[in-house]
Write an enzyme that holds these catalytic residues in place. Sequence first.
Site, PDB file in Angstrom:
ATOM      1  CG  ASP A 191      17.634  14.212   6.696  1.00  0.00           C
ATOM      2  OD1 ASP A 191      18.583  14.559   5.962  1.00  0.00           O
ATOM      3  OD2 ASP A 191      16.441  14.333   6.354  1.00  0.00           O
TER       4      ASP A 191
ATOM      5  CD  GLU B 237      18.617  13.186   1.069  1.00  0.00           C
ATOM      6  OE1 GLU B 237      17.442  12.907   1.367  1.00  0.00           O
ATOM      7  OE2 GLU B 237      19.327  13.937   1.752  1.00  0.00           O
TER       8      GLU B 237
ATOM      9  NE  ARG C 197      -9.450  -2.107  -1.882  1.00  0.00           N
ATOM     10  CZ  ARG C 197     -10.251  -1.441  -1.053  1.00  0.00           C
ATOM     11  NH1 ARG C 197      -9.944  -0.188  -0.732  1.00  0.00           N
ATOM     12  NH2 ARG C 197     -11.323  -1.997  -0.542  1.00  0.00           N
TER      13      ARG C 197
END
Length: 390
Positions: A281, A136, A234
């Site tokens: 996590d 990560e 949008r």
Amino acid sequence: MKTLIKNANIITPYEIKRCSNLAIEDGKIADIFSGEIKDVDSYDEIIDAEGKYLSPGFIDLHNHGNFGHDAMEASYEALESMADFHIKNGITAYLATTMTEHPEKIRAAVKNIGEYIESGSNDSKVKSQVLGIYLEGPYFSMEKKGAQPPEYIKDPDLDEIKELIELSKNNIKVVAIAPELKGAKESIKYLKNEGITISAGHTNATFEEAKTGIDLGITQGTHLYNGMRSYSHREPGVVGAVLTDERVACEMICDGIHLHTGAMDLAVKMKGKEGIILISDAMMATGLQDGKYVLGGQDVYVKEGAARLEDGTLAGSTLTLNKAVYNMVHMVNVPLNDAVRMASLNPAKAIGMDDRKGSIEIGKDADLIIFDEDIKVSKALIKGKIKEIK
């Protein structure tokens, strides 16, 4: 060595087999059956599940540490301690997850994890198995860095990626990348050819940029909604892309802190039971009291279970996967067998290990857990070897 687990509610990927039995032979699941046990004397060991659930062990693909340790420590001791804590919470396998840091620290961590895996560690001890590495960082968007240290964030470097794969002894299973960055396309293509899972993470990608990355080989989304460009009607962005593309599975932190229940419910409705991967996590404070800890060289303050940087940015979690499964059932109304699938078979599929891990099916490794209605684990088995959980 033959073992029988009797009187169990067995969770398969397809149903819960009530009042059933499971036979293990030489570390593999040999049979699943109900009714009378006719050959009791042929078993070396018999375990009475006492009507509790028998489940595949959970697989935590994305976790940094627990119980005071972190994968970035680059020590066998850290990985052993993490494995011991994991097994107590039903996690029979995990990916040791690195963090954006100084390049030398990442190299040291990757090398250590690779050597730990190759050594087999202490095989006589029943503990969670390290299946590989989740890289990560540091190939992330500065705008969506989250708790990743900004001074080490950079564009993907293919030569560096190749070096890390070599250092890991080919044990890197997942690489998180922001697909909009310079060099990302070439890196995604290379990783796909190497059979390594690519996850869109800490990314400010537009919908089109994310779709391009998916076309090239991205098949996962790193902790959905978190570290991602926000959805807009949008400009749906990366969230819209990973939720609507069936090629992508989405990691989800189901701790009631990182995500609203409505957002989790939306993800489940969009992705279905096969498209969600429950992750923790987790960082080193997991399993310990509130206080001051470290993640990626940064101070992290844990209060009421929430881990944050000084500026309030969430910095990993203190979640365990058994609690995540419980939360999916009780917060999101997901059926138990589907929630278990999200913490076992789905992560195994994501890293191409579902041929032997992740579900209760004949021929697969006997990585199993026994738990009650509250997902409190009482026993765990690794390839048929039993550990009592107290």
